[in-house]
Design a protein around this motif. Sequence first.
Motif, PDB file in Angstrom:
ATOM      1  N   TRP A  52       1.297  -6.265  -4.223  1.00  0.00           N
ATOM      2  CA  TRP A  52       1.186  -7.576  -4.866  1.00  0.00           C
ATOM      3  C   TRP A  52       2.008  -8.678  -4.206  1.00  0.00           C
ATOM      4  O   TRP A  52       1.801  -9.852  -4.482  1.00  0.00           O
ATOM      5  N   TRP A  53       2.929  -8.322  -3.324  1.00  0.00           N
ATOM      6  CA  TRP A  53       3.819  -9.331  -2.752  1.00  0.00           C
ATOM      7  C   TRP A  53       3.033 -10.272  -1.843  1.00  0.00           C
ATOM      8  O   TRP A  53       2.268  -9.839  -1.004  1.00  0.00           O
ATOM      9  N   GLY A  54       3.279 -11.540  -2.002  1.00  0.00           N
ATOM     10  CA  GLY A  54       2.625 -12.561  -1.182  1.00  0.00           C
ATOM     11  C   GLY A  54       1.515 -13.247  -1.950  1.00  0.00           C
ATOM     12  O   GLY A  54       1.018 -12.742  -2.950  1.00  0.00           O
ATOM     13  N   PRO A  55       1.119 -14.431  -1.482  1.00  0.00           N
ATOM     14  CA  PRO A  55       0.066 -15.171  -2.173  1.00  0.00           C
ATOM     15  C   PRO A  55      -1.293 -14.495  -2.031  1.00  0.00           C
ATOM     16  O   PRO A  55      -1.490 -13.627  -1.173  1.00  0.00           O
ATOM     17  N   LYS A  56      -2.228 -14.902  -2.883  1.00  0.00           N
ATOM     18  CA  LYS A  56      -3.590 -14.364  -2.803  1.00  0.00           C
ATOM     19  C   LYS A  56      -4.140 -14.623  -1.411  1.00  0.00           C
ATOM     20  O   LYS A  56      -3.917 -15.664  -0.813  1.00  0.00           O
ATOM     21  N   GLY A  57      -4.873 -13.622  -0.898  1.00  0.00           N
ATOM     22  CA  GLY A  57      -5.442 -13.739   0.437  1.00  0.00           C
ATOM     23  C   GLY A  57      -4.520 -13.250   1.534  1.00  0.00           C
ATOM     24  O   GLY A  57      -4.860 -13.308   2.705  1.00  0.00           O
ATOM     25  N   TRP A  58      -3.346 -12.767   1.163  1.00  0.00           N
ATOM     26  CA  TRP A  58      -2.375 -12.241   2.124  1.00  0.00           C
ATOM     27  C   TRP A  58      -2.117 -10.779   1.787  1.00  0.00           C
ATOM     28  O   TRP A  58      -2.091 -10.397   0.630  1.00  0.00           O
ATOM     29  N   GLN A  59      -1.927  -9.959   2.811  1.00  0.00           N
ATOM     30  CA  GLN A  59      -1.629  -8.538   2.647  1.00  0.00           C
ATOM     31  C   GLN A  59      -0.240  -8.265   3.205  1.00  0.00           C
ATOM     32  O   GLN A  59       0.081  -8.700   4.305  1.00  0.00           O
ATOM     33  N   THR A  60       0.564  -7.558   2.444  1.00  0.00           N
ATOM     34  CA  THR A  60       1.933  -7.254   2.870  1.00  0.00           C
ATOM     35  C   THR A  60       2.022  -5.820   3.368  1.00  0.00           C
ATOM     36  O   THR A  60       1.433  -4.909   2.796  1.00  0.00           O
ATOM     37  N   GLU A  61       2.761  -5.659   4.446  1.00  0.00           N
ATOM     38  CA  GLU A  61       3.020  -4.335   5.038  1.00  0.00           C
ATOM     39  C   GLU A  61       4.528  -4.139   5.127  1.00  0.00           C
ATOM     40  O   GLU A  61       5.247  -4.998   5.647  1.00  0.00           O
ATOM     41  N   ASN A  62       5.007  -3.024   4.604  1.00  0.00           N
ATOM     42  CA  ASN A  62       6.433  -2.702   4.685  1.00  0.00           C
ATOM     43  C   ASN A  62       6.750  -2.141   6.064  1.00  0.00           C
ATOM     44  O   ASN A  62       6.129  -1.176   6.504  1.00  0.00           O
ATOM     45  N   ARG A  63       7.720  -2.728   6.735  1.00  0.00           N
ATOM     46  CA  ARG A  63       8.229  -2.178   7.986  1.00  0.00           C
ATOM     47  C   ARG A  63       9.385  -1.228   7.671  1.00  0.00           C
ATOM     48  O   ARG A  63       9.530  -0.176   8.259  1.00  0.00           O
ATOM     49  N   LYS A  64      10.226  -1.638   6.701  1.00  0.00           N
ATOM     50  CA  LYS A  64      11.348  -0.808   6.261  1.00  0.00           C
ATOM     51  C   LYS A  64      11.587  -1.122   4.792  1.00  0.00           C
ATOM     52  O   LYS A  64      11.500  -2.282   4.384  1.00  0.00           O
ATOM     53  N   PHE A  65      11.871  -0.100   3.989  1.00  0.00           N
ATOM     54  CA  PHE A  65      12.166  -0.321   2.572  1.00  0.00           C
ATOM     55  C   PHE A  65      13.235   0.660   2.142  1.00  0.00           C
ATOM     56  O   PHE A  65      13.005   1.857   2.074  1.00  0.00           O
ATOM     57  N   ASP A  66      14.415   0.138   1.865  1.00  0.00           N
ATOM     58  CA  ASP A  66      15.563   0.947   1.465  1.00  0.00           C
ATOM     59  C   ASP A  66      16.180   0.271   0.247  1.00  0.00           C
ATOM     60  O   ASP A  66      17.060  -0.589   0.378  1.00  0.00           O
ATOM     61  N   PHE A  67      15.690   0.642  -0.938  1.00  0.00           N
ATOM     62  CA  PHE A  67      16.055  -0.035  -2.186  1.00  0.00           C
ATOM     63  C   PHE A  67      17.362   0.512  -2.730  1.00  0.00           C
ATOM     64  O   PHE A  67      17.393   1.424  -3.561  1.00  0.00           O
ATOM     65  N   LYS A  68      18.464  -0.046  -2.224  1.00  0.00           N
ATOM     66  CA  LYS A  68      19.810   0.295  -2.677  1.00  0.00           C
ATOM     67  C   LYS A  68      20.732  -0.829  -2.223  1.00  0.00           C
ATOM     68  O   LYS A  68      20.361  -1.596  -1.317  1.00  0.00           O
ATOM     69  N   PRO A  69      21.906  -0.969  -2.825  1.00  0.00           N
ATOM     70  CA  PRO A  69      22.838  -1.995  -2.347  1.00  0.00           C
ATOM     71  C   PRO A  69      23.104  -1.825  -0.852  1.00  0.00           C
ATOM     72  O   PRO A  69      23.308  -0.711  -0.369  1.00  0.00           O
ATOM     73  N   GLU A  70      23.046  -2.937  -0.135  1.00  0.00           N
ATOM     74  CA  GLU A  70      23.154  -3.012   1.330  1.00  0.00           C
ATOM     75  C   GLU A  70      21.892  -2.490   2.038  1.00  0.00           C
ATOM     76  O   GLU A  70      21.844  -2.466   3.268  1.00  0.00           O
ATOM     77  N   GLY A  71      20.894  -2.056   1.274  1.00  0.00           N
ATOM     78  CA  GLY A  71      19.629  -1.620   1.858  1.00  0.00           C
ATOM     79  C   GLY A  71      18.782  -2.817   2.252  1.00  0.00           C
ATOM     80  O   GLY A  71      18.998  -3.940   1.793  1.00  0.00           O
ATOM     81  N   VAL A  72      17.806  -2.567   3.114  1.00  0.00           N
ATOM     82  CA  VAL A  72      16.973  -3.629   3.685  1.00  0.00           C
ATOM     83  C   VAL A  72      15.508  -3.398   3.357  1.00  0.00           C
ATOM     84  O   VAL A  72      15.012  -2.265   3.428  1.00  0.00           O
ATOM     85  N   TRP A  73      14.838  -4.491   3.006  1.00  0.00           N
ATOM     86  CA  TRP A  73      13.366  -4.504   2.965  1.00  0.00           C
ATOM     87  C   TRP A  73      12.916  -5.488   4.028  1.00  0.00           C
ATOM     88  O   TRP A  73      13.198  -6.686   3.945  1.00  0.00           O
ATOM     89  N   HIS A  74      12.250  -4.972   5.056  1.00  0.00           N
ATOM     90  CA  HIS A  74      11.699  -5.793   6.147  1.00  0.00           C
ATOM     91  C   HIS A  74      10.189  -5.661   6.054  1.00  0.00           C
ATOM     92  O   HIS A  74       9.664  -4.547   6.028  1.00  0.00           O
ATOM     93  N   TYR A  75       9.497  -6.795   5.982  1.00  0.00           N
ATOM     94  CA  TYR A  75       8.059  -6.764   5.723  1.00  0.00           C
ATOM     95  C   TYR A  75       7.340  -7.865   6.492  1.00  0.00           C
ATOM     96  O   TYR A  75       7.947  -8.822   6.979  1.00  0.00           O
ATOM     97  N   CYS A  76       6.026  -7.706   6.559  1.00  0.00           N
ATOM     98  CA  CYS A  76       5.159  -8.709   7.177  1.00  0.00           C
ATOM     99  C   CYS A  76       4.023  -9.032   6.214  1.00  0.00           C
ATOM    100  O   CYS A  76       3.373  -8.125   5.694  1.00  0.00           O
ATOM    101  N   MET A  77       3.791 -10.313   5.992  1.00  0.00           N
ATOM    102  CA  MET A  77       2.621 -10.760   5.239  1.00  0.00           C
ATOM    103  C   MET A  77       1.623 -11.319   6.246  1.00  0.00           C
ATOM    104  O   MET A  77       1.995 -12.102   7.125  1.00  0.00           O
ATOM    105  N   ARG A  78       0.344 -10.902   6.127  1.00  0.00           N
ATOM    106  CA  ARG A  78      -0.718 -11.403   7.008  1.00  0.00           C
ATOM    107  C   ARG A  78      -1.818 -12.031   6.166  1.00  0.00           C
ATOM    108  O   ARG A  78      -2.256 -11.442   5.181  1.00  0.00           O
ATOM    109  N   CYS A  79      -2.278 -13.191   6.594  1.00  0.00           N
ATOM    110  CA  CYS A  79      -3.385 -13.838   5.899  1.00  0.00           C
ATOM    111  C   CYS A  79      -4.687 -13.148   6.297  1.00  0.00           C
ATOM    112  O   CYS A  79      -5.052 -13.115   7.479  1.00  0.00           O
ATOM    113  N   THR A  80      -5.361 -12.578   5.304  1.00  0.00           N
ATOM    114  CA  THR A  80      -6.614 -11.842   5.552  1.00  0.00           C
ATOM    115  C   THR A  80      -7.823 -12.578   4.983  1.00  0.00           C
ATOM    116  O   THR A  80      -8.937 -12.066   5.034  1.00  0.00           O
TER     117      THR A  80
END
Length: 165
Positions: free
Chosen positions: A36-64
């Motif tokens: 669901w992340w990103g506006p309508k018409g965009w698709q998000t892909e997780n590059r890295k997801f580490d859900f904890k303090p000091e963890g990183v979420w690195h992602y890319c949204m692409r307009c499709t």
Amino acid sequence: MTTNVEGRVLVIERVFNAPRDQVFKAFSEPERLESWWGPKGWQTENRKFDFKPEGVWHYCMRCTDENQGEFFGQESWGKFVYQEIIAPEKIVYTDVFADQEGNAVDGMPEMLITVDFVEHEGKTTLITRSQFASIEALQQVMDMGVVQGMASQFDRLDDLLKELQ
């Protein structure tokens, strides 16, 4: 959805017809967040997801969506660094515009974002407080359409939550 600017802070609130734990999972589980992340018409892909303090979420949204004209095919990279997580009540993170390697993009504002999940009678009020280094940085993001983007994104979250019930 309601929005309010308090100095250097953009406050956005929206009520979802779903219990707090479901809304929190939409932020804390990578597959749900990606859906669901990103506006309508965009698709998000997780590059890295580490859900904890000091963890990183690195992602890319692409307009499709070909109907979005010049945006079609564009990519927008972002990176969160989680500061504090209190499940299912609160998430605090820094948010930066990033490149493919996760480096912050020069000239783009960094935000400190606090997301509160407040449950009342089976519904959840989501409150995001985005703090910027300056009023100018906040205005830069406002001019980029952050409010419209969040409204569209929250519509997608609402659709996901309805599917899960």
